[in-house]
Scaffold this motif. Structure first.
Motif, PDB file in Angstrom:
ATOM      1  N   ASP A   7       1.076  -0.932  -0.509  1.00 19.29           N
ATOM      2  CA  ASP A   7      -0.211   0.040   0.151  1.00 19.29           C
ATOM      3  C   ASP A   7       0.599   0.867   0.081  1.00 19.29           C
ATOM      4  N   LYS A   8       1.952   0.870  -0.521  1.00 21.62           N
ATOM      5  CA  LYS A   8       2.993   2.351  -0.329  1.00 21.62           C
ATOM      6  C   LYS A   8       2.493   2.990  -1.722  1.00 21.62           C
ATOM      7  N   LEU A   9       2.649   4.430  -1.250  1.00 21.87           N
ATOM      8  CA  LEU A   9       2.340   5.757  -2.013  1.00 21.87           C
ATOM      9  C   LEU A   9       3.131   6.192  -2.571  1.00 21.87           C
ATOM     10  N   THR A  10       2.948   6.648  -3.736  1.00 16.22           N
ATOM     11  CA  THR A  10       3.564   7.329  -5.032  1.00 16.22           C
ATOM     12  C   THR A  10       4.383   8.139  -4.547  1.00 16.22           C
ATOM     13  N   PHE A  11       5.474   8.608  -4.926  1.00 18.08           N
ATOM     14  CA  PHE A  11       6.161   9.373  -4.511  1.00 18.08           C
ATOM     15  C   PHE A  11       6.213  10.684  -4.614  1.00 18.08           C
ATOM     16  N   PRO A  12       5.745  11.551  -3.723  1.00 13.41           N
ATOM     17  CA  PRO A  12       4.759  12.866  -3.863  1.00 13.41           C
ATOM     18  C   PRO A  12       5.251  13.835  -5.203  1.00 13.41           C
ATOM     19  N   VAL A  13       7.064  14.105  -5.283  1.00 12.04           N
ATOM     20  CA  VAL A  13       7.833  14.889  -6.271  1.00 12.04           C
ATOM     21  C   VAL A  13       8.253  13.480  -7.595  1.00 12.04           C
ATOM     22  N   ASP A  14       8.060  14.291  -8.462  1.00 15.66           N
ATOM     23  CA  ASP A  14       8.621  14.102  -9.347  1.00 15.66           C
ATOM     24  C   ASP A  14      10.013  13.191  -9.276  1.00 15.66           C
ATOM     25  N   ALA A  15      10.794  12.250  -9.769  1.00 12.95           N
ATOM     26  CA  ALA A  15      11.380  12.123  -9.145  1.00 12.95           C
ATOM     27  C   ALA A  15      12.902  11.836 -10.347  1.00 12.95           C
ATOM     28  N   GLY A  40      10.172  25.136  -9.292  1.00 14.44           N
ATOM     29  CA  GLY A  40       8.594  24.752  -9.555  1.00 14.44           C
ATOM     30  C   GLY A  40       8.937  22.781 -10.961  1.00 14.44           C
ATOM     31  N   ARG A  41       9.507  22.303  -9.944  1.00 16.49           N
ATOM     32  CA  ARG A  41       9.604  20.656 -10.454  1.00 16.49           C
ATOM     33  C   ARG A  41       8.506  20.522 -10.055  1.00 16.49           C
ATOM     34  N   PRO A  42       7.479  19.283 -10.808  1.00 16.77           N
ATOM     35  CA  PRO A  42       6.359  18.969 -10.699  1.00 16.77           C
ATOM     36  C   PRO A  42       5.985  17.471  -9.160  1.00 16.77           C
ATOM     37  N   LEU A  43       5.115  18.631  -8.785  1.00 15.80           N
ATOM     38  CA  LEU A  43       4.897  17.861  -7.717  1.00 15.80           C
ATOM     39  C   LEU A  43       3.244  16.219  -8.121  1.00 15.80           C
ATOM     40  N   LEU A  44       3.852  15.980  -7.201  1.00 12.44           N
ATOM     41  CA  LEU A  44       2.876  14.320  -8.061  1.00 12.44           C
ATOM     42  C   LEU A  44       1.966  13.984  -7.021  1.00 12.44           C
ATOM     43  N   ALA A  45       0.193  13.548  -7.399  1.00 11.48           N
ATOM     44  CA  ALA A  45      -0.298  13.467  -6.224  1.00 11.48           C
ATOM     45  C   ALA A  45      -0.336  11.225  -5.717  1.00 11.48           C
ATOM     46  N   CYS A  46       0.217  10.985  -4.581  1.00 14.72           N
ATOM     47  CA  CYS A  46       0.500  10.447  -3.867  1.00 14.72           C
ATOM     48  C   CYS A  46      -0.541   9.101  -3.897  1.00 14.72           C
ATOM     49  N   VAL A  47      -1.526   9.116  -4.212  1.00  8.36           N
ATOM     50  CA  VAL A  47      -2.381   8.685  -4.417  1.00  8.36           C
ATOM     51  C   VAL A  47      -3.788   8.722  -5.200  1.00  8.36           C
ATOM     52  N   ASP A  48      -4.840   7.618  -4.981  1.00  9.11           N
ATOM     53  CA  ASP A  48      -5.945   8.325  -5.731  1.00  9.11           C
ATOM     54  C   ASP A  48      -7.180   8.638  -4.571  1.00  9.11           C
ATOM     55  N   GLY A  49      -7.975   9.714  -5.888  1.00 11.75           N
ATOM     56  CA  GLY A  49      -8.334  10.195  -4.622  1.00 11.75           C
ATOM     57  C   GLY A  49      -8.529  12.056  -5.008  1.00 11.75           C
ATOM     58  N   VAL A  50      -9.241  13.368  -3.770  1.00 14.03           N
ATOM     59  CA  VAL A  50      -9.613  14.359  -4.873  1.00 14.03           C
ATOM     60  C   VAL A  50      -8.801  15.434  -3.959  1.00 14.03           C
ATOM     61  N   VAL A  94       7.471   8.085   6.124  1.00 15.76           N
ATOM     62  CA  VAL A  94       8.811   7.414   5.156  1.00 15.76           C
ATOM     63  C   VAL A  94       8.444   6.540   5.237  1.00 15.76           C
ATOM     64  N   PRO A  95       7.830   5.425   6.230  1.00 18.32           N
ATOM     65  CA  PRO A  95       8.028   4.549   5.987  1.00 18.32           C
ATOM     66  C   PRO A  95       6.162   4.127   4.632  1.00 18.32           C
ATOM     67  N   ARG A  96       5.790   5.303   4.745  1.00 20.84           N
ATOM     68  CA  ARG A  96       4.286   4.868   3.768  1.00 20.84           C
ATOM     69  C   ARG A  96       4.956   4.635   2.126  1.00 20.84           C
ATOM     70  N   LEU A  97       6.263   5.149   2.511  1.00 22.33           N
ATOM     71  CA  LEU A  97       5.894   6.062   0.884  1.00 22.33           C
ATOM     72  C   LEU A  97       7.054   5.374  -0.012  1.00 22.33           C
TER      73      LEU A  97
END
Ligand SMILES: [Zn+2]
Length: 218
Positions: free
Chosen positions: A60-68, A107-117, A199-202
């Motif tokens: 159930d790891k989350l997508t990293f919230p910053v474009d790597a 300016g670096r893209p930030l990403l949704a870490c999860v499906d949601g709203v 950290v443990p969730r990412l």
């Protein structure tokens, strides 16, 4: 009569448990050299399976919230939830800080870490431009210090994990462009929420360094 109904098989199982089965008896029962070999192996090595065990990859790891993507520079995540500061000791910090190692990450893209709203867009004097996502079980993901919102999204819009929701910046109380990222379970009211270490969730993409902080970053 099925195989399972035969007294011979029941006897065989009982014998196997006692490690007293004979290959001749097993051969007559199964009529297959492979099955006999497997059974023999199992008998000789109690607890061994005839096939390798398969561990299902449930995460159930989350997508990293910053474009790597390294085209934006090398990313560092400070392991500073709860104020794990090697320089200053305990300090209050409800999230982790993710930013570029050297050149500015503004300016670096930030990403949704999860499906949601998109739950709420808000500006704070400390947290700066903030976008909060919410998933389907009432967990909130707070993105702070944004440079800009992804303008195609507004409050209430659905997001998919990995979707760009804004850009990294240094708005609010901070001296460097980074994402301050928090996870609040159940509520956005501090007295009702459980704020957890991200950290443990990412899911950490290749190339992202998890680093001990040297100061109480904001
Ligand atoms: Zn921070």
């Amino acid at each position: 009569m099925t195989l399972e109904d035969t007294p011979t098989r029941r006897q065989l199982i009982g014998s196997a448990l006692g490690a007293a089965v004979t290959l001749a008896g097993a051969s007559q029962l199964f009529g297959s050299a492979d099955r006999v070999a497997a059974l023999s192996s199992a008998v000789m090595r109690p607890g061994a399976a005839t096939k390798p065990a398969v561990r299902l990859a449930i995460t159930d790891k989350l997508t990293f919230p910053v474009d790597a993507n390294p085209i934006y520079g090398t990313l560092v995540c400070l392991n500073n939830f709860g104020g794990r500061s090697t320089a200053n000791g305990p300090c209050s910090h409800n999230g982790v800080d993710i930013g570029n190692d050297k050149v500015s990450g503004r300016g670096r893209p930030l990403l949704a870490c999860v499906d949601g709203v998109v739950h709420k867009d808000e500006a704070f004097s400390t947290g700066g431009l903030t976008r909060i996502l919410r998933d389907g079980i009432g967990t909130y993901y707070r993105y702070h210090h944004l440079d800009s919102y992804e303008s195609s999204l507004k409050e209430g819009d659905p997001v998919t994990a990995g979707q760009v929701i804004g850009t990294m910046g240094n708005t609010g109380n901070t001296v460097w462009s980074h994402l301050h990222f928090e996870i609040w379970q159940d509520s956005l009211t501090p007295s009702r929420a459980t704020i957890i270490d991200p950290v443990p969730r990412l899911w950490f993409p290749h190339g992202v360094t998890l680093r001990a902080p040297t100061a109480c970053a904001t």
